[in-house]
Design a protein around this motif. Structure first.
Motif, PDB file in Angstrom:
ATOM      1  N   THR A  89      -9.813   4.410  18.835  1.00 10.41           N
ATOM      2  CA  THR A  89      -9.454   4.767  17.461  1.00 10.41           C
ATOM      3  C   THR A  89      -8.119   4.117  17.122  1.00 10.41           C
ATOM      4  O   THR A  89      -7.162   4.228  17.903  1.00 10.41           O
ATOM      5  N   VAL A  90      -8.057   3.457  15.980  1.00 12.20           N
ATOM      6  CA  VAL A  90      -6.798   2.881  15.517  1.00 12.20           C
ATOM      7  C   VAL A  90      -6.470   3.439  14.143  1.00 12.20           C
ATOM      8  O   VAL A  90      -7.367   3.759  13.353  1.00 12.20           O
ATOM      9  N   MET A  91      -5.169   3.535  13.864  1.00 12.77           N
ATOM     10  CA  MET A  91      -4.710   4.123  12.607  1.00 12.77           C
ATOM     11  C   MET A  91      -3.747   3.157  11.913  1.00 12.77           C
ATOM     12  O   MET A  91      -2.529   3.191  12.124  1.00 12.77           O
ATOM     13  N   PRO A  92      -4.291   2.267  11.072  1.00 14.33           N
ATOM     14  CA  PRO A  92      -3.457   1.345  10.307  1.00 14.33           C
ATOM     15  C   PRO A  92      -3.009   1.968   8.983  1.00 14.33           C
ATOM     16  O   PRO A  92      -3.323   3.124   8.683  1.00 14.33           O
ATOM     17  N   PHE A  93      -2.298   1.169   8.190  1.00 10.13           N
ATOM     18  CA  PHE A  93      -1.612   1.678   7.004  1.00 10.13           C
ATOM     19  C   PHE A  93      -2.130   1.030   5.729  1.00 10.13           C
ATOM     20  O   PHE A  93      -2.144  -0.194   5.602  1.00 10.13           O
ATOM     21  N   ALA A  94      -2.518   1.875   4.777  1.00 11.98           N
ATOM     22  CA  ALA A  94      -2.830   1.409   3.425  1.00 11.98           C
ATOM     23  C   ALA A  94      -1.519   1.361   2.642  1.00 11.98           C
ATOM     24  O   ALA A  94      -0.929   2.399   2.340  1.00 11.98           O
ATOM     25  N   LEU A  95      -1.057   0.160   2.352  1.00 16.91           N
ATOM     26  CA  LEU A  95       0.262  -0.063   1.753  1.00 16.91           C
ATOM     27  C   LEU A  95       0.186  -0.077   0.231  1.00 16.91           C
ATOM     28  O   LEU A  95      -0.557  -0.862  -0.359  1.00 16.91           O
ATOM     29  N   GLN A  96       0.963   0.792  -0.384  1.00 13.45           N
ATOM     30  CA  GLN A  96       1.137   0.771  -1.838  1.00 13.45           C
ATOM     31  C   GLN A  96       2.221  -0.243  -2.193  1.00 13.45           C
ATOM     32  O   GLN A  96       3.356  -0.116  -1.764  1.00 13.45           O
ATOM     33  N   GLN A  97       1.891  -1.264  -2.968  1.00 15.97           N
ATOM     34  CA  GLN A  97       2.903  -2.188  -3.461  1.00 15.97           C
ATOM     35  C   GLN A  97       3.606  -1.565  -4.664  1.00 15.97           C
ATOM     36  O   GLN A  97       3.049  -0.707  -5.358  1.00 15.97           O
ATOM     37  N   LYS A  98       4.823  -2.011  -4.909  1.00 14.01           N
ATOM     38  CA  LYS A  98       5.573  -1.513  -6.054  1.00 14.01           C
ATOM     39  C   LYS A  98       4.759  -1.711  -7.331  1.00 14.01           C
ATOM     40  O   LYS A  98       4.226  -2.785  -7.587  1.00 14.01           O
ATOM     41  N   GLY A  99       4.640  -0.642  -8.114  1.00  7.73           N
ATOM     42  CA  GLY A  99       3.910  -0.716  -9.360  1.00  7.73           C
ATOM     43  C   GLY A  99       2.418  -0.487  -9.230  1.00  7.73           C
ATOM     44  O   GLY A  99       1.707  -0.426 -10.238  1.00  7.73           O
ATOM     45  N   GLN A 100       1.933  -0.342  -7.994  1.00  8.25           N
ATOM     46  CA  GLN A 100       0.499  -0.197  -7.770  1.00  8.25           C
ATOM     47  C   GLN A 100       0.113   1.276  -7.690  1.00  8.25           C
ATOM     48  O   GLN A 100       0.845   2.101  -7.151  1.00  8.25           O
ATOM     49  N   SER A 101      -1.049   1.582  -8.203  1.00  8.99           N
ATOM     50  CA  SER A 101      -1.626   2.901  -8.008  1.00  8.99           C
ATOM     51  C   SER A 101      -1.900   3.108  -6.519  1.00  8.99           C
ATOM     52  O   SER A 101      -2.438   2.222  -5.842  1.00  8.99           O
TER      53      SER A 101
END
Length: 468
Positions: A89-101
């Motif tokens: 199992t791996v746990m990566p990151f969903a990155l919010q960019q500046k200004g993004q929903s």
């Protein structure tokens, strides 16, 4: 009849070590006993350890970088490499960019992962723009949907949150019972040190470490802990590199605060001097990561923390960039100043062998402690336990068969990532995963990845046990 029986196993969990057979049906463990009965497939585990499949709670895959930089591993190569390293199992990151929903960021990350994973995944979120919309609607809704952890940064131009924003995020995490992961380095202090070093002409990759001394990590760690105390929320300080930030965590834990801590392979196997390269040259860029590796005293401190419970989890912080690539470490400007070198090193496949070899094989930690750090505690901390992280009836049949005596010299030629180097080239390890089993199916047979791309599931998660 069982689908699979693992015979002659020496089973190691976070709390025990014993001999038994493991019976598997429909992807789950249905029996752990002296004799589990007949099975269609039998695996002889004589001479091997049966460990829970590794959970790597901190990896970066196919993450947006900007500036023309491209991460070396996407979901296909990253999860393939994880399987070969004994991780299920791996746990990566969903990155919010500046200004993004934030919701849009999560949807885009799922689209990137769908159909490409060899092992199971679950996403943390990265909050870079805590707007009223994000804080009032999107983030609470996503937590309820099973995204029960997110990361915040105290440094980096395009990610840093100020203290007021950190306090608001921590307060929301308390209300919604979400675990906050904190990258603790002081932004202004790093900018100050970087400017001073550049003015002095000290721009080689080695000076990356000089720009981020332990004092900036210590101060930020103390500040994050203080914010957590003020808002009464558990937090996890990630990738702790040495004695000074570790002492802040120990201080908090002694006071009964709900503070958790992570460290990584680079802090037990690398040193700041590795950033010098061959002769203070660009070869040192291979070791640029943040926080940087420290010195021998820091390594000893990390081992103390791994033994005494200061550290709860051991993750790779896999953040791969190709070295010989203008879209990787050799991006425009990187040879003129360390500030432009992409921060991060590969490690998803070598995480478990390095800790087992340096820890268990050298009698620094027990095999039970190894399991706790690499599988059970991550499952508990991030809402996956008891489905993941243990060998017990009812759990997913995620099992790594481990040869504790096998000696291997780490080399780029052995690995399955899409990076073009490993910072651990030539390191000799004792102990190696010879079979990785994901929900009852062998995905790594010791020689090759045998699982099917797309067989990995996405895992919704419950509340961290830190809140219980």
């Amino acid at each position: 009849m069982l689908d699979t029986a693992i015979r002659n196993a020496e089973i190691v969990t976070a709390g025990d070590r014993f001999r038994a057979e493991i019976g598997i049906r429909d992807g789950r463990i249905v029996a752990v006993a002296e004799d589990v009965g007949a099975a269609r497939t039998e695996i002889d585990a004589a001479g091997l350890l049966a460990l829970p499949g590794g959970i790597d709670a901190h990896v970066h895959l196919e993450q947006y970088q900007g500036g023309g930089v491209v991460m070396a591993d996407g979901f296909e190569s990253g999860t393939r490499s994880a399987a070969a390293g004994g991780t299920t199992t791996v746990m990566p990151f969903a990155l919010q960019q500046k200004g993004q929903s934030l919701r849009a960021a999560v949807a885009a990350y799922h689209a990137a992962a769908d159909g490409k994973c060899y092992v199971d995944t679950s996403f943390h979120l990265i909050i870079t723009d805590p707007t009223p919309q994000v804080m009032g609607q999107e983030l609470p809704a996503l937590v309820k949907d099973g995204y029960t952890s997110f990361k915040v940064f105290m440094t980096y131009d395009d990610m840093v949150l100020n203290d007021a924003q950190l306090l608001e995020v921590f307060d929301l995490a308390r209300r919604e019972k979400a675990m906050v992961m904190v990258h603790a380095e002081g932004y202004d202090a790093i900018r100050y040190m970087t400017r001073r070093l550049e003015e002095a002409g000290q721009t080689a990759p080695y000076f990356h470490a000089k720009s981020r001394p332990q004092s900036v990590e210590r101060e930020a760690t103390h500040r994050a802990i203080s914010h957590a105390e003020l808002t009464d929320v558990p937090i996890t300080i990630v990738h702790v590199s040495g004695r000074e930030p570790m002492e802040q965590i120990q201080w908090a834990k002694r006071r009964g605060m709900n503070i958790w801590a992570e460290t990584c392979p680079q802090y037990i196997a690398l040193e700041a001097d590795d950033l010098k390269g061959l002769n203070m040259d660009f070869e040192g860029a291979k070791y640029v990561c943040s926080p940087p590796p420290r010195d021998r005293d820091s390594q000893e401190a990390i081992w103390e923390g791994l033994r005494d419970g200061t550290f709860d989890i051991f993750s790779s912080d896999h953040c791969p960039f190709r070295f010989d690539d203008p879209k990787g470490k050799d991006v425009a400007g990187a040879r003129t100043a360390f500030r432009w070198v992409p921060n991060g090193i590969p490690g998803i496949e070598t995480r478990l062998p390095i800790l087992f070899s340096e820890g268990v094989s050298k009698s620094r930690i027990s095999a039970e402690r190894f399991v706790a750090l690499t599988a059970t505690n991550p499952a508990r901390l991030f809402g996956l336990y008891p489905r993941k992280g243990t060998i017990a009836v009812g759990a997913d049949a995620d099992i790594t068969l481990w040869d504790p005596a096998r000696e291997v010299t780490l080399s780029q030629s052995l690995l399955h990532h899409d990076c073009d180097y490993t910072p651990y080239e030539g390191m000799q390890v004792t102990g190696w995963p010879v079979r990785t089993i994901l929900r009852g199916q062998t995905v790594w047979d010791g020689q090759k990845v045998t699982g099917a791309m797309g067989a990995g599931l996405y895992l919704d998660r419950g509340t961290s046990q830190a809140f219980r």
